[in-house]
Structures are given as structure tokens and as C-alpha cells.
Design an enzyme around this catalytic site. Sequence first.
Site, mmCIF file in Angstrom:
data_model
loop_
_atom_site.group_PDB
_atom_site.id
_atom_site.type_symbol
_atom_site.label_atom_id
_atom_site.label_comp_id
_atom_site.label_asym_id
_atom_site.label_seq_id
_atom_site.Cartn_x
_atom_site.Cartn_y
_atom_site.Cartn_z
ATOM 1 C CE LYS A 46 -3.003 -2.381 3.249
ATOM 2 N NZ LYS A 46 -3.387 -2.419 4.675
ATOM 3 N N GLY A 47 2.120 1.102 0.362
ATOM 4 C CA GLY A 47 2.967 2.256 0.651
ATOM 5 C C GLY A 47 3.132 3.247 -0.482
ATOM 6 C CD GLU A 102 8.334 -0.769 -2.495
ATOM 7 O OE1 GLU A 102 7.405 -0.048 -2.110
ATOM 8 O OE2 GLU A 102 8.664 -1.793 -1.899
ATOM 9 C CG ASP A 103 6.735 2.332 0.573
ATOM 10 O OD1 ASP A 103 7.511 1.454 0.133
ATOM 11 O OD2 ASP A 103 6.025 2.143 1.575
ATOM 12 C CG ASP A 106 14.894 -0.337 5.152
ATOM 13 O OD1 ASP A 106 16.114 -0.357 5.313
ATOM 14 O OD2 ASP A 106 14.103 -0.202 6.103
ATOM 15 C CE LYS A 134 14.946 3.678 6.705
ATOM 16 N NZ LYS A 134 14.210 2.969 7.787
ATOM 17 C CB VAL A 156 10.591 7.815 7.408
ATOM 18 C CG1 VAL A 156 11.983 8.277 7.796
ATOM 19 C CG2 VAL A 156 10.654 6.898 6.201
ATOM 20 C CG ASP A 162 2.411 1.161 7.404
ATOM 21 O OD1 ASP A 162 3.230 0.957 6.487
ATOM 22 O OD2 ASP A 162 2.103 0.293 8.242
ATOM 23 N NE ARG A 168 -0.932 2.100 4.870
ATOM 24 C CZ ARG A 168 0.141 1.338 4.649
ATOM 25 N NH1 ARG A 168 1.147 1.806 3.953
ATOM 26 N NH2 ARG A 168 0.198 0.104 5.112
#
Length: 187
Positions: A46-47, A102-103, A106, A134, A156, A162, A168
Site C-alpha cells: 500500500k505504501g 515503491e515507497d 530499505d 535508505k 519514517v 505507515d 499514511r
Amino acid sequence: MKNELTNDILRVLYTEDEIKARVEELGAALAARFAGQRPLFVGILKGSLIFLADLIRACPLLCDLEMMAVSSYGNATSSSGRVRINHDLQQDVRGRDLVVVEDILDSGNTLAFLRDYLTAKGAASITIVTLLDKPSGRQKAVTADYVGFTVPDEFVVGYGLDYAQLYRNLPCIGVLKPEVYGKPDKT
Ligand code: XMP
Ligand code: MG
């Protein structure tokens, strides 16, 4: 502005205006890169939802849109290596130029998995766009082609990202107050 959402934020990393300006730049860069082509955007739920919605409107191209939902397992703030598909592509991507949105990149587990998965589906090319990168978290060798912002080694939230499914809808990106982490899930 003080409200229920912003009360939990310790520090804002990127304001709404800064995000907007950066997303416009990314949209323009993608429009130039894919001029005359018809890429297929693949948003990762969902990001990426909010980023994706703004990004494609900043990218004046004829393009298609698909969503995938994946989850990687671990605790609330760090991922394990295992990725599961919860919602899959609804169309054939063979021979298509894919833009995966993508959000945050990482550990790299999610995007490494998706890159292999989409390659196996026969994509002609895969371009990775991530709002946040990141690099300090990286466990797999994945590099994004387009990065909105490079973030420090902190968890974050906001603008789609989220914590325990909350925050969000925060228009900026920030770090939560330490006391918020570890609070029982409000959902
Ligand atoms: P990996 O580790 O697979 O991360 O590259 C991908 C997914 O993990 C989530 N993630 C975060 N979500 N704040 C978040 O809200 C963070 O700092 C963060 N780091 C990782 C996110 O869902 C991402 O798609
Ligand atoms: Mg997420």
C-alpha cells in the site's frame, strides 16, 4: 498544523512542498526517459499509493497502470527476507517496459524479489522508482534508477508510509516520537 496525526511526529524530514517539487522532477525525468513509448507502471501497495498517484499525474505520457501488493515478514519496523504476493498483476507484462514504483527501498528484499519475479514474467525492461532510499538498511544488491530522497537510518512515516497501518495520510514525511513506537496497534 496541530492535529491527531501531526501530534505524534517528532521531526519532519520532507515537507509537503518539498515532496511535491521532487515528485514533479521525477515525473518530468520519466516523461523524458520514456517519450514516445508506453510504459506500464507497477505500483506496490500500500505504501506507494500516494506517491504513485502524484507521480503519474506529473508524467504526461500514455502509460498503463497495474498494482501489486506484497508483504515481507518481520517485526513492525524491520523486514525479514521473505516476500509474499497478496495481489498479483492482472495483465501479461511480457515484452513490456515496466516502471516499478515503491515507497522505500530499505533492505532491498522486496525489490530484489520483485525484480526477479517481473524478469521471470518476461518484462522487456524494469525501471525502479522509489520515493525514499535508505542505503544503510541494504541486505540485497538492489539499486533504484530514480530516487526521490535518500533518508537516514530511521523509521519514517507519512505520504503513504505507515507505522502499524497509521500515518499514511500524513502529507509530509517524518519520524515519530519514540513513545509512539511500541504503543499497542491502534487498528
Ligand atoms: P525492504 O526492506 O524490503 O523494504 O527494502 C520494503 C518495504 O518495507 C517497508 N519499510 C518501511 N516502511 N517506514 C515505513 O513506513 C520505513 O522506514 C520503512 N522501511 C521499510 C515498506 O513497506 C517498504 O515497501
Ligand atoms: Mg509498507
